[in-house]
Design a protein around this motif. Sequence first.
Motif, short mmCIF file in Angstrom:
data_model
loop_
_atom_site.label_atom_id
_atom_site.label_comp_id
_atom_site.label_asym_id
_atom_site.label_seq_id
_atom_site.Cartn_x
_atom_site.Cartn_y
_atom_site.Cartn_z
N THR A 3 -38.36 1.65 -34.63
CA THR A 3 -37.71 2.70 -35.42
C THR A 3 -36.51 2.15 -36.18
OG1 THR A 3 -38.40 4.32 -33.74
CG2 THR A 3 -36.72 5.02 -35.32
N ARG A 4 -35.72 1.31 -35.51
CA ARG A 4 -34.58 0.67 -36.18
C ARG A 4 -35.05 -0.15 -37.37
NH1 ARG A 4 -33.63 -4.19 -36.42
NH2 ARG A 4 -35.03 -4.66 -34.66
N ALA A 5 -36.10 -0.95 -37.17
CA ALA A 5 -36.61 -1.80 -38.25
C ALA A 5 -37.09 -0.96 -39.43
CB ALA A 5 -37.74 -2.69 -37.72
N TRP A 6 -37.71 0.18 -39.13
CA TRP A 6 -38.19 1.05 -40.22
C TRP A 6 -37.02 1.58 -41.03
CZ3 TRP A 6 -37.49 5.93 -42.09
CH2 TRP A 6 -38.41 6.38 -43.05
N TYR A 7 -35.96 2.05 -40.35
CA TYR A 7 -34.81 2.59 -41.07
C TYR A 7 -34.08 1.50 -41.86
CZ TYR A 7 -34.93 7.41 -39.55
OH TYR A 7 -35.29 8.72 -39.37
N GLU A 8 -33.94 0.33 -41.29
CA GLU A 8 -33.26 -0.74 -42.01
C GLU A 8 -34.01 -1.10 -43.29
OE1 GLU A 8 -30.88 -3.07 -38.43
OE2 GLU A 8 -32.87 -3.77 -39.02
N ALA A 9 -35.34 -1.17 -43.22
CA ALA A 9 -36.13 -1.51 -44.40
C ALA A 9 -36.15 -0.36 -45.40
CB ALA A 9 -37.55 -1.89 -43.99
N GLU A 10 -36.36 0.86 -44.91
CA GLU A 10 -36.48 2.02 -45.79
C GLU A 10 -35.17 2.30 -46.52
OE1 GLU A 10 -38.09 5.37 -47.70
OE2 GLU A 10 -39.04 3.68 -46.65
N LEU A 11 -34.06 2.28 -45.82
CA LEU A 11 -32.79 2.59 -46.46
C LEU A 11 -32.35 1.48 -47.41
CD1 LEU A 11 -30.87 4.38 -43.56
CD2 LEU A 11 -32.15 5.36 -45.46
N GLN A 12 -32.67 0.25 -47.08
CA GLN A 12 -32.38 -0.84 -48.02
C GLN A 12 -33.18 -0.64 -49.31
OE1 GLN A 12 -33.26 -4.78 -46.57
NE2 GLN A 12 -32.37 -5.79 -48.34
N ASN A 13 -34.45 -0.24 -49.19
CA ASN A 13 -35.28 0.00 -50.36
C ASN A 13 -34.74 1.17 -51.19
OD1 ASN A 13 -37.05 -2.06 -49.71
ND2 ASN A 13 -38.48 -0.72 -48.62
N GLN A 14 -34.09 2.13 -50.54
CA GLN A 14 -33.54 3.27 -51.24
C GLN A 14 -32.15 3.00 -51.82
OE1 GLN A 14 -33.63 6.91 -48.96
NE2 GLN A 14 -35.77 6.68 -48.39
N TRP A 73 -29.37 1.92 -50.07
CA TRP A 73 -28.25 2.12 -49.16
C TRP A 73 -27.75 0.77 -48.66
CZ3 TRP A 73 -26.07 6.86 -48.04
CH2 TRP A 73 -26.80 7.98 -48.46
N THR A 74 -26.43 0.68 -48.42
CA THR A 74 -25.81 -0.55 -47.90
C THR A 74 -25.38 -0.33 -46.45
OG1 THR A 74 -25.00 -1.17 -50.08
CG2 THR A 74 -23.94 -2.20 -48.19
N LEU A 75 -25.83 -1.20 -45.57
CA LEU A 75 -25.45 -1.10 -44.16
C LEU A 75 -23.99 -1.51 -44.00
CD1 LEU A 75 -26.31 -0.63 -41.20
CD2 LEU A 75 -26.92 -3.07 -41.11
N GLU A 76 -23.17 -0.61 -43.44
CA GLU A 76 -21.75 -0.88 -43.25
C GLU A 76 -21.42 -1.26 -41.81
OE1 GLU A 76 -19.45 2.39 -44.90
OE2 GLU A 76 -19.34 1.25 -46.78
N VAL A 126 -26.60 3.10 -33.35
CA VAL A 126 -26.08 3.88 -34.47
C VAL A 126 -25.95 2.97 -35.68
CG1 VAL A 126 -24.20 5.29 -35.38
CG2 VAL A 126 -24.85 5.49 -32.97
N LEU A 127 -26.56 3.36 -36.80
CA LEU A 127 -26.48 2.63 -38.06
C LEU A 127 -25.70 3.48 -39.06
CD1 LEU A 127 -30.24 1.56 -38.31
CD2 LEU A 127 -28.34 0.16 -37.46
N SER A 128 -24.72 2.88 -39.73
CA SER A 128 -23.90 3.59 -40.72
C SER A 128 -24.12 2.97 -42.09
CB SER A 128 -22.42 3.54 -40.34
OG SER A 128 -22.19 4.20 -39.10
N TYR A 129 -24.46 3.81 -43.09
CA TYR A 129 -24.78 3.34 -44.43
C TYR A 129 -23.91 4.04 -45.47
CZ TYR A 129 -29.10 1.15 -42.74
OH TYR A 129 -30.01 0.35 -42.09
N ALA A 130 -23.84 3.43 -46.65
CA ALA A 130 -23.11 4.03 -47.78
C ALA A 130 -23.90 3.78 -49.06
CB ALA A 130 -21.71 3.44 -47.89
N LYS A 131 -23.81 4.75 -49.98
CA LYS A 131 -24.40 4.61 -51.30
C LYS A 131 -23.60 5.49 -52.26
CE LYS A 131 -28.49 6.31 -52.37
NZ LYS A 131 -29.97 6.46 -52.55
N GLY A 132 -22.85 4.88 -53.15
CA GLY A 132 -22.02 5.66 -54.05
C GLY A 132 -21.02 6.51 -53.29
N ARG A 133 -21.04 7.81 -53.53
CA ARG A 133 -20.12 8.73 -52.86
C ARG A 133 -20.71 9.31 -51.58
NH1 ARG A 133 -15.86 10.93 -54.93
NH2 ARG A 133 -16.34 12.94 -53.97
#
Length: 222
Positions: free
Chosen positions: A166-177, A179-182, A192-199
Amino acid sequence: MNNYSRLLPTTILLVCLGAQADCDYDDFPRMDAMIVSSIGGNVQWNHTPMAGRSFRVAATLEQVKAFYADEWQEAVDFTEFNGWEQILHINKHCMMMVQVKAQNDRYSYGRMLLTNPPASDAGKQALGAGMPVPPGAQVISDMRSDDEIRQGRMVMLLGEEDLNATRAWYEAELQNQGWTLESRSEQPNALVLSYAKGREIMTVGLLRAQGRTQILVNRMDR
């Protein structure tokens, strides 16, 4: 993660409640000297508007939480969402939620939210639409909260894949969308994974329990 894991069973219970539920604000516990007024419907739970009341009270945040913990006894859950401390209660009639913030060291303010389960989801957008939902995961709850300062959305899911998959899916999916992993925070059977994209910011919480992966996705404006 503890509050999140306690919230899931009660959320599932609410999904299973019948359409005959009926409650109103006369049933909602209030603290002494709590000043209450009506607000617009700016919160939705599973596409159902939650009626709202705003309040202000001469009590600290911890005193407000202690009051409702005593009023609702064992049927209470505490979470955080979109900058609010949330106090959730579910009974056989409806769901009641208090969202509260500290105004200063003497006063707190917030809103009281109440909803009855919908009789039908026919014609409504699928729960979790527009949010990152892994293949095969079941959407348990979809909550939106919009106010003058920020917009937020929180989706709860149950997945069959293990924590690492599940972690691997979110890391790949959000990167494709885009999002930057913070940050990444790991504990035994929890992540817990924390991401940012723009605002916008997005937090993905994963908890492995009872042979399934519990997922909490929280997306909001900065």
